[in-house]
Enzyme design. Structure first.
Site, PDB file in Angstrom:
ATOM      1  N   ASP A  54      33.514  23.037  53.887  1.00  0.00           N
ATOM      2  CA  ASP A  54      34.769  23.770  54.081  1.00  0.00           C
ATOM      3  C   ASP A  54      35.409  24.169  52.765  1.00  0.00           C
ATOM      4  OD1 ASP A  54      35.402  21.182  53.345  1.00  0.00           O
ATOM      5  OD2 ASP A  54      36.282  20.633  55.267  1.00  0.00           O
ATOM      6  N   ASN A  95      42.972  11.507  61.514  1.00  0.00           N
ATOM      7  CA  ASN A  95      43.124  11.981  62.895  1.00  0.00           C
ATOM      8  C   ASN A  95      41.767  12.247  63.568  1.00  0.00           C
ATOM      9  OD1 ASN A  95      42.218  14.274  61.634  1.00  0.00           O
ATOM     10  ND2 ASN A  95      44.046  15.512  62.010  1.00  0.00           N
ATOM     11  N   HIS A 151      39.353  14.181  62.326  1.00  0.00           N
ATOM     12  CA  HIS A 151      38.699  15.473  62.040  1.00  0.00           C
ATOM     13  C   HIS A 151      37.402  15.253  61.253  1.00  0.00           C
ATOM     14  CE1 HIS A 151      41.047  16.293  57.990  1.00  0.00           C
ATOM     15  NE2 HIS A 151      39.991  15.557  57.782  1.00  0.00           N
ATOM     16  N   GLU A 187      39.882  20.166  63.446  1.00  0.00           N
ATOM     17  CA  GLU A 187      41.023  19.308  63.749  1.00  0.00           C
ATOM     18  C   GLU A 187      41.081  18.995  65.248  1.00  0.00           C
ATOM     19  OE1 GLU A 187      42.593  18.017  61.364  1.00  0.00           O
ATOM     20  OE2 GLU A 187      43.492  19.438  59.965  1.00  0.00           O
TER      21      GLU A 187
END
Ligand code: PGA
Length: 240
Positions: free
Chosen positions: A67, A136, A138, A143
């Site tokens: 990314d 979280n 991801h 996400e």
């Protein structure tokens, strides 16, 4: 899923480096799937030392990173291209022309994403993919959401991720709110996946990864569907 529990972050780095180096040793022209973030830095350092000592070579490898922030220039000191150069590529014998990071300045992110996925396929697919995990859940910048996206795409970052990454920027407002990221299918196509997790902050996400639930609200849990994933966690991430 195989799970390796290590005493601490340094041991996680060593275990991950062993598996990664074995891949490159067995297949010198491996296609490497690489991740940024603080977690893999120790592994990159060990691999760079092994390269320096002549134990492994990356000269015939190709790499694809997961990314990049959007919009952000590759020369920006918080870009993931810059991170990879400083933490890995500048210290190994890989040909930088064979290293790819999604283009954080792409005018047409959808076209860029399609070309990126096609380039991975044309290279023969990722042999070994390194992943971190967000607090979280991801993976890359996929996400938690009701829907996940298959291919490389433009996405918005959650508040949790912006807060977690604010430590690298002068102020929180400087953290880009979008990123281009490999999608879930792009990641799941890798032949081997190693996911590294260290520290108590990752425990909740790792706990869900290790129970039997598969949910888009913790994208990492989809890795349970992958035939060859290895989780390498330290005790803090594993036990909380
Ligand atoms: P970290 O990031 O390694 O800096 O904790 C991991 C991630 O967000 O995927």
């Amino acid at each position: 899923m195989r799970v390796i529990v290590c005493e601490n972050a340094q041991e996680v780095a060593k275990e991950a480096a062993k598996i990664f180096a074995a891949q490159v040793y067995m297949k010198p022209n491996s296609v490497l799937g690489l991740a940024t973030g603080s977690t893999p830095v120790g592994m990159y350092k060990i691999l760079a030392d092994m390269n320096k000592n002549g134990e492994i070579s990356f000269k015939d490898c190709k790499s694809f990173n997961l990314d990049e922030y959007y919009p952000l220039a590759p020369t920006h000191d918080q870009s993931y291209r810059y991170f990879m150069n400083v933490n890995f590529f500048d210290h190994i014998d890989i040909d930088k022309a064979n290293t790819r990071v999604p283009d954080g300045l792409a005018e047409d992110p959808a076209a860029m994403g399609a070309e990126y996925d096609a380039a991975i396929d044309a290279a023969g697919g990722v042999d070994i993919q390194v992943l971190g995990i967000g607090q979280n859940g991801h993976i890359a910048f996929n996400e938690p959401d009701e829907k996940l996206v298959a291919g490389t795409h433009l996405t918005s970052l959650t508040e949790s991720t912006i807060n977690a990454n604010a430590r690298f920027f002068e102020k929180k407002e400087d953290v880009p709110t979008q990123a281009v990221t490999m999608g879930m299918a792009s990641i799941m196509k890798a032949k081997t996946i190693i996911l590294l997790a260290t520290g108590k902050a990752k425990h909740d996400a790792v706990k869900e990864l290790l129970d039997d639930k598969i949910t888009t609200s913790n994208p990492a849990t989809l890795l349970k569907l992958h035939p060859n994933t290895i989780i390498i966690a330290d005790k803090d991430a594993y036990n909380g």
